[in-house]
Design an enzyme around this catalytic site. Sequence first.
Site, PDB file in Angstrom:
ATOM      1  CB  SER A  19     -63.653 -22.774 -45.021  1.00 31.51           C
ATOM      2  OG  SER A  19     -64.256 -23.945 -44.513  1.00 31.51           O
ATOM      3  CG  HIS A  79     -69.076 -24.343 -45.122  1.00 31.69           C
ATOM      4  ND1 HIS A  79     -68.881 -23.670 -43.930  1.00 31.69           N
ATOM      5  CD2 HIS A  79     -67.841 -24.621 -45.613  1.00 31.69           C
ATOM      6  CE1 HIS A  79     -67.578 -23.545 -43.721  1.00 31.69           C
ATOM      7  NE2 HIS A  79     -66.934 -24.127 -44.716  1.00 31.69           N
TER       8      HIS A  79
END
Length: 304
Positions: A88, A196
Amino acid sequence: MIGFVFPGQGTARVGMGGWLRRDPVAAAVVARADELLPEPVSELCARGPLAKLVDTLHAQPAVTACNLAALAAVRAAGVEPDLVAGHSVGEISALCAAGVLDVDTAFRLVGARARLMADLPVTGGMTAVLGLTPQRVEELAAEAARPGEPLVVGLENAPDHTVVSGAAAAIDRLVASAEAAGARKVVALKVGNAFHSPLMAGALDGWAEAVRATPMSPPRVPVIPNATAEPTTDLPTIVDALIAQLTARVRWTETMRVLAGAGTLVEVGDSKVLAGLLRGVGVRCASTSDPAVLRRLRRPEPAA
């Protein structure tokens, strides 16, 4: 071959970076982060409060500061990577390790990412589903989603560890169906929003503008972007993947399969989370949060 992996936002905790602040090389990077970021992170990492530290606005810069401080310490030991990846927001640290970004630029970019994501209204959340395959969780997420209530797989952390991201009502529906499908455990994550997922689309234009305005250099070593899980040294591909990552799935399970080919893997930062995930699929990974790791990595001085 040495692979470096960099942890993401979920590893923020009070007390993080203690050993980094005691290492002169690493401490200089943390001090630089305090100078460049909108709000200093060193005191927040050391003493909290936790609620402020784990807030998106602060967690992403704080984890990045620890990642890049640890990277400086590893480099001071004479070790450079042959392959990099980051989970991430850890991808920004990986790009720094690959030479795509310098340290100052990485701090400015992560500050922009954190602000853009924190400014979005909270419209959802994230929940981990353990004991089911990502494919099965993806099917359940699609069944739980409704018009205006999206739900997608946000993170593929391991073959039996998947995180869904989306609208709160859709997550409630998925929890019931996942338990009925035989999930070993279903756990709501303490995060600020549905990262996300399509619910991050409101920040996408600003993020794309920030990324494309950032000076970057071609990578010195291959980078494995989250959005593709395919090693690349092509800078335009890396840029596109970094932009897409805001709303796209983190394909960490596939990334781990690529990383398994490296002879030595090191989680660079103050975390053992990625090392644990890698061990879960039978891949050994050391962590710089263990002081002995740096001593093992340090290259001996040439013989007189």
